[in-house]
Scaffold this active site. Structure first.
Site, PDB file in Angstrom:
ATOM      1  N   TYR A  31       0.849  -1.199   0.000  1.00 35.36           N
ATOM      2  CA  TYR A  31       0.000   0.000   0.000  1.00 35.36           C
ATOM      3  C   TYR A  31       0.881   1.244   0.000  1.00 35.36           C
ATOM      4  CZ  TYR A  31      -3.740   3.178   1.397  1.00 35.36           C
ATOM      5  OH  TYR A  31      -4.644   4.217   1.436  1.00 35.36           O
TER       6      TYR A  31
ATOM      7  N   ARG B 117     -12.366  -7.007   4.804  1.00 33.94           N
ATOM      8  CA  ARG B 117     -12.499  -7.150   6.248  1.00 33.94           C
ATOM      9  C   ARG B 117     -11.354  -6.442   6.980  1.00 33.94           C
ATOM     10  NH1 ARG B 117     -14.931 -11.310   9.625  1.00 33.94           N
ATOM     11  NH2 ARG B 117     -13.847 -11.235  11.624  1.00 33.94           N
TER      12      ARG B 117
ATOM     13  N   TYR C  67      -3.121   5.320   8.763  1.00 37.05           N
ATOM     14  CA  TYR C  67      -2.548   3.991   8.506  1.00 37.05           C
ATOM     15  C   TYR C  67      -1.354   3.838   9.448  1.00 37.05           C
ATOM     16  CZ  TYR C  67      -1.501  -0.096   5.537  1.00 37.05           C
ATOM     17  OH  TYR C  67      -1.313  -1.365   5.041  1.00 37.05           O
TER      18      TYR C  67
HETATM   19  P1  NAI Z   1      -8.380  -9.473   3.949  1.00 34.02           P
HETATM   20  O1  NAI Z   1      -8.994  -9.331   5.281  1.00 34.02           O
HETATM   21  O2  NAI Z   1      -9.184 -10.127   2.872  1.00 34.02           O
HETATM   22  O3  NAI Z   1      -7.006 -10.250   4.000  1.00 34.02           O
HETATM   23  C1  NAI Z   1      -6.106 -10.233   5.069  1.00 34.02           C
HETATM   24  C2  NAI Z   1      -5.951 -11.672   5.513  1.00 34.02           C
HETATM   25  O4  NAI Z   1      -4.821 -11.816   6.354  1.00 34.02           O
HETATM   26  C3  NAI Z   1      -7.154 -12.182   6.302  1.00 34.02           C
HETATM   27  O5  NAI Z   1      -7.670 -13.342   5.664  1.00 34.02           O
HETATM   28  C4  NAI Z   1      -6.553 -12.551   7.652  1.00 34.02           C
HETATM   29  O6  NAI Z   1      -7.183 -13.672   8.226  1.00 34.02           O
HETATM   30  C5  NAI Z   1      -5.131 -12.854   7.249  1.00 34.02           C
HETATM   31  N1  NAI Z   1      -4.142 -12.847   8.343  1.00 34.02           N
HETATM   32  C6  NAI Z   1      -3.946 -11.895   9.288  1.00 34.02           C
HETATM   33  N2  NAI Z   1      -2.952 -12.274  10.107  1.00 34.02           N
HETATM   34  C7  NAI Z   1      -2.505 -13.477   9.672  1.00 34.02           C
HETATM   35  C8  NAI Z   1      -1.504 -14.390  10.114  1.00 34.02           C
HETATM   36  N3  NAI Z   1      -0.752 -14.136  11.187  1.00 34.02           N
HETATM   37  N4  NAI Z   1      -1.328 -15.545   9.421  1.00 34.02           N
HETATM   38  C9  NAI Z   1      -2.085 -15.822   8.343  1.00 34.02           C
HETATM   39  N5  NAI Z   1      -3.046 -15.004   7.880  1.00 34.02           N
HETATM   40  C10 NAI Z   1      -3.250 -13.847   8.541  1.00 34.02           C
HETATM   41  O7  NAI Z   1      -7.954  -7.995   3.530  1.00 34.02           O
HETATM   42  P2  NAI Z   1      -7.211  -7.375   2.262  1.00 34.02           P
HETATM   43  O8  NAI Z   1      -7.403  -5.909   2.400  1.00 34.02           O
HETATM   44  O9  NAI Z   1      -7.628  -8.021   1.015  1.00 34.02           O
HETATM   45  O10 NAI Z   1      -5.676  -7.683   2.542  1.00 34.02           O
HETATM   46  C11 NAI Z   1      -4.842  -8.435   1.695  1.00 34.02           C
HETATM   47  C12 NAI Z   1      -3.547  -7.678   1.445  1.00 34.02           C
HETATM   48  O11 NAI Z   1      -3.844  -6.516   0.651  1.00 34.02           O
HETATM   49  C13 NAI Z   1      -2.861  -7.162   2.706  1.00 34.02           C
HETATM   50  O12 NAI Z   1      -1.458  -7.284   2.560  1.00 34.02           O
HETATM   51  C14 NAI Z   1      -3.244  -5.696   2.703  1.00 34.02           C
HETATM   52  O13 NAI Z   1      -2.331  -4.893   3.436  1.00 34.02           O
HETATM   53  C15 NAI Z   1      -3.174  -5.409   1.219  1.00 34.02           C
HETATM   54  N6  NAI Z   1      -3.805  -4.155   0.782  1.00 34.02           N
HETATM   55  C16 NAI Z   1      -5.116  -3.876   1.071  1.00 34.02           C
HETATM   56  C17 NAI Z   1      -5.685  -2.683   0.671  1.00 34.02           C
HETATM   57  C18 NAI Z   1      -7.120  -2.381   0.968  1.00 34.02           C
HETATM   58  O14 NAI Z   1      -7.555  -1.242   0.810  1.00 34.02           O
HETATM   59  N7  NAI Z   1      -7.925  -3.355   1.376  1.00 34.02           N
HETATM   60  C19 NAI Z   1      -4.913  -1.670  -0.069  1.00 34.02           C
HETATM   61  C20 NAI Z   1      -3.553  -2.070  -0.369  1.00 34.02           C
HETATM   62  C21 NAI Z   1      -3.030  -3.264   0.074  1.00 34.02           C
END
Ligand code: NAI
Length: 286
Positions: A172, A223, A182
């Site tokens: 990000y 989420r 953030y």
């Molecule tokens: P998401 O909630 O779908 O995915 C995050 C996942 O990480 C969840 O499934 C959670 O259970 C898992 N998680 C957390 N701690 C963990 C651990 N210790 N071991 C294994 N799994 C773990 O949310 P999102 O937003 O799709 O996130 C995916 C990636 O995208 C992340 O790296 C996030 O920083 C990145 N991202 C998200 C943005 C947004 O606006 N949603 C923008 C830019 C990047």
């Protein structure tokens, strides 16, 4: 033979990991998933009960198949690292072999090799605190879950990755520009993740002919993002200010991911690729 992908960080059908899985499945890949242990039960139950069937639909009308879901906690590398309170926690006690090393071993035993490794996970317990108020513990936890987790996954999966394979993470823009809100060291964690992308591209490239890239994604109401608290504002801001005036869909990130891990991107490694409607190019919001 089709490619086999392991995607770490899917626990529902809203996030980037799910969209990436779909894009890879649509391109013919076999999908393995790593799901955070505390979220495993509800994810598997929802899958089994058909709650995700609508969003499992691929462009050709078939449903995405997830060959296997592995419990995973990417902040622990091997069983020796797991503290007693986690071991005995009832959300963890029902699962086993969920440290990074053990999951890599299980995947090796089940399937032999993989071609694609995707890291779509992050966690920062103090994300809602400004960096100036973040504790050492919170900062290190953010780095552990959001940055080192990728180093660890690559370390343990590289030996079972077929040469020519590719890895990908999600980052990000808060890593390089100040995004108030953030916090908790999450901006620092993303900066580390991007720097590591370059160093690991060299190391994994030379060691196993494996590519390493990261997608800097625009805001999505996942989420994880909702937990941060200002995601709706970021989505509105992006809509108002990005060169391409539309809401970003997770599928657009999924499609870019499918390109980056495919042979079409065989000379792309060590890159931060922006999939954000171009928002990162703007210096003045108008
Ligand atoms: P998401 O909630 O779908 O995915 C995050 C996942 O990480 C969840 O499934 C959670 O259970 C898992 N998680 C957390 N701690 C963990 C651990 N210790 N071991 C294994 N799994 C773990 O949310 P999102 O937003 O799709 O996130 C995916 C990636 O995208 C992340 O790296 C996030 O920083 C990145 N991202 C998200 C943005 C947004 O606006 N949603 C923008 C830019 C990047």
């Amino acid at each position: 033979r089709g490619k086999r992908a392991f995607i770490a960080g899917i626990a529902d059908d809203n996030g980037y990991g799910w969209a990436i899985a779909k894009a890879l499945a649509a391109a013919g890949a076999e999908i393995l998933v790593g799901t955070w242990v505390p979220a495993l039960n509800i994810f598997e139950t929802s899958l089994r009960r058909g709650k995700f069937d609508e969003s499992r639909k691929l462009p050709n009308g078939s449903l995405m198949e997830i060959t296997k879901v592995y419990p995973l906690d990417a902040v622990f590398d091997s069983p020796e690292d797991v503290p007693e309170d986690i071991k005995t926690n009832k959300r963890y006690a029902g699962s086993s072999n969920w440290t990074v090393k053990e999951v890599a071993e299980l995947v090796k035993n089940d399937f032999g090799t993989i071609d694609i490794l995707v890291h779509s996970l992050a966690n920062g317990p103090e994300v809602s605190k400004p960096l100036l108020e973040t504790s050492r513990k919170g900062y290190l936890a953010a780095i552990s879950a959001s940055s080192y987790s990728f180093v660890s996954l690559l370390q343990h999966f590289l030996p079972i990755m077929n040469p020519g394979g590719a890895t990908l993470s999600l980052t990000y823009i808060a890593s390089e520009r100040t995004i108030p809100g953030y916090g908790g060291g999450m901006s620092s964690a993303k900066a580390a993740l991007e720097s590591d992308t370059r160093v690991l591209a060299f190391e994994a490239g030379r060691k196993g002919n494996i590519r390493v890239n990261t997608i800097s994604a625009g805001p999505l109401g996942s989420r994880a993002a909702k937990a941060i608290g200002f995601i709706e504002k970021m989505i509105d801001y992006s809509y108002a200010n990005a060169p391409i005036k539309k809401e970003l869909s997770a599928d657009e990130v999924g499609n870019a991911a499918a390109f980056l891990v495919s042979p079409l991107a065989s000379a792309v490694t060590g890159s931060v690729v922006y999939v954000d409607n171009g928002l990162h190019t703007m210096g003045l919001a108008i």
